[in-house]
Design a protein around this motif. Structure first.
Motif, PDB file in Angstrom:
ATOM      1  N   ALA B  48       0.829  -1.211   0.000  1.00 37.90           N
ATOM      2  CA  ALA B  48       0.000   0.000   0.000  1.00 37.90           C
ATOM      3  C   ALA B  48       0.861   1.259   0.000  1.00 37.90           C
ATOM      4  O   ALA B  48       0.527   2.261  -0.648  1.00 37.90           O
ATOM      5  N   GLU B  49       1.957   1.217   0.728  1.00 37.90           N
ATOM      6  CA  GLU B  49       2.841   2.395   0.779  1.00 37.90           C
ATOM      7  C   GLU B  49       3.601   2.557  -0.543  1.00 37.90           C
ATOM      8  O   GLU B  49       3.743   3.666  -1.047  1.00 37.90           O
ATOM      9  N   ARG B  50       4.082   1.448  -1.080  1.00 39.62           N
ATOM     10  CA  ARG B  50       4.888   1.538  -2.309  1.00 39.62           C
ATOM     11  C   ARG B  50       4.048   2.003  -3.497  1.00 39.62           C
ATOM     12  O   ARG B  50       4.556   2.692  -4.391  1.00 39.62           O
ATOM     13  N   ILE B  51       2.784   1.614  -3.504  1.00 37.92           N
ATOM     14  CA  ILE B  51       1.905   2.056  -4.596  1.00 37.92           C
ATOM     15  C   ILE B  51       1.873   3.587  -4.666  1.00 37.92           C
ATOM     16  O   ILE B  51       1.739   4.169  -5.736  1.00 37.92           O
ATOM     17  N   GLN B  52       2.060   4.212  -3.513  1.00 33.83           N
ATOM     18  CA  GLN B  52       2.011   5.685  -3.448  1.00 33.83           C
ATOM     19  C   GLN B  52       3.407   6.308  -3.464  1.00 33.83           C
ATOM     20  O   GLN B  52       3.603   7.424  -2.978  1.00 33.83           O
ATOM     21  N   ARG B  53       4.403   5.594  -3.995  1.00 32.17           N
ATOM     22  CA  ARG B  53       5.790   6.045  -3.876  1.00 32.17           C
ATOM     23  C   ARG B  53       6.081   7.356  -4.580  1.00 32.17           C
ATOM     24  O   ARG B  53       7.102   7.994  -4.293  1.00 32.17           O
TER      25      ARG B  53
END
Lengths: 121, 225
Positions: B48-53
């Motif tokens: 979820a965090e990496r998708i918003q990198r």
């Protein structure tokens, strides 16, 4: 750096600055297509679909899968190194001493783990 | 079954899909220090965090984590997943002080496995694989012998080591090594003898092409190693 060693073994001269410049080919076959593809995936850019299509068209299916796999697994490998602070291998430090400073690698945070950090630019 | 052949736009080698399937299933199993549900929660947070990198960390939409994981584990899953350039020894030491060194290493192994598989899917142009169903069971809590300090932030195997340091970075959790490096062998290095050869003829791409990609991905992540 395995890029230089493998290029020398193949009798080719590689420009290592391709590692740090956008869409550079470095003297490697289809290099610009490969680096543009890697950049689009890592940065999640809007032109990822375009970069992927170009990679598939240029490389063909088998090489395209290898390229995708390499990009994928190195996104994991860099995190293995950077989450554990594992020092670089002595042989690699010795072999890259001439280019690390020139290409700016010694200014990256992870350089501290290998005892060769320079102040950020 | 995960990573089904019909999901890919072009054929993928069987050894690669086999490795991906095995490692993906591993994420859902009880680990050495975390349960199956905790491991899947770690993978979900990292994804979820990496998708918003593309967004800076303070601008990301996180909502409630929806997991009983310790706060430091939540932070570590997110940070290793999306912001590897922001990791440093002080942060790692503070995190390890709360989680313990081996649980931290296992958490990292789950995150790197998830990120590698997700990045492969993005490169192939397919949706991320659905996270595995967590399995019931208790962690084994087995700590290996022969760990020592080579200057890393965590103890690593120190006896009879002849390979690259990165291959022992996760050695405090041998199961994590098996899960991730099974994928490394299939997606990059091949066997040990393949890896030591500078001219590759066992893969469709020439080795300089593979290493150019490796170097560019490493540089984009500012990975010194």
């Amino acid at each position: 750096m395995l890029l230089r060693a493998s290029s020398q073994a193949a009798g080719e001269e590689v420009d290592l600055s391709a590692a740090v410049e956008d869409a550079a080919d470095g003297g490697v076959e289809d290099g610009a297509v490969l680096t543009a593809f890697a950049e689009a995936v890592v940065r999640a850019t809007d032109d990822l679909d375009k970069a992927r299509a170009r990679a598939l068209e240029t490389l063909g299916p088998a090489k395209f899968v290898e390229a995708a796999a390499t990009v994928g697994i190195f996104n994991g490998l860099v995190r293995v190194a950077d989450s554990t602070g594992i020092p670089s291998d002595a042989m690699m430090l010795e072999r890259t001493a001439d280019v690390r400073g020139e290409l700016g690698f010694n200014r990256w945070a992870g350089a501290k783990s290998s005892g060769v950090a320079e102040a950020p630019a | 079954m995960s990573f089904e052949d019909n999901r890919f736009p072009v054929p993928v080698r069987e050894d690669m899909t086999t490795a991906l399937r095995k490692s993906w299933a591993d994420i859902g199993r009880p680990g050495t220090w975390w349960t199956g549900p905790e491991r899947v929660a770690i993978a979900a947070l990292a994804r979820a965090e990496r998708i918003q990198r593309k967004e800076p960390p303070w601008n990301r939409d996180r909502g409630e984590p929806g997991t009983p994981l310790p706060e430091k584990a939540i932070e570590a899953a997110r940070k290793i997943g999306a912001d590897p350039t922001h990791l440093d020894r002080d942060w790692a030491e503070a995190t390890i002080a709360e989680l313990g060194d081996a649980p931290y290493v296992e958490l990292a192994s789950v995150v790197v496995t998830t990120v590698a598989a997700d990045a492969f899917c993005e490169a192939m142009g397919i949706e991320h694989e659905t996270l595995p169903e967590p399995e019931v069971g208790e962690p084994t809590r087995e700590r290996p012998d022969n760990m020592g300090d080579i200057g890393a932030w965590v103890p690593v195997q120190v006896i009879d080591w002849q390979r690259a340091n990165v291959a022992r970075a996760l050695s405090l959790v041998p199961e994590g090594v098996r899960t991730f490096f099974r994928m490394v062998a299939a997606m990059y290095s091949g066997t040990a003898s393949d890896f030591n050869e500078m001219v590759w003829d066992h893969r469709p791409m020439a080795r300089p092409q593979v290493e150019l990609l490796a170097a560019r991905v490493s540089a984009l992540n500012q990975c010194f190693y």
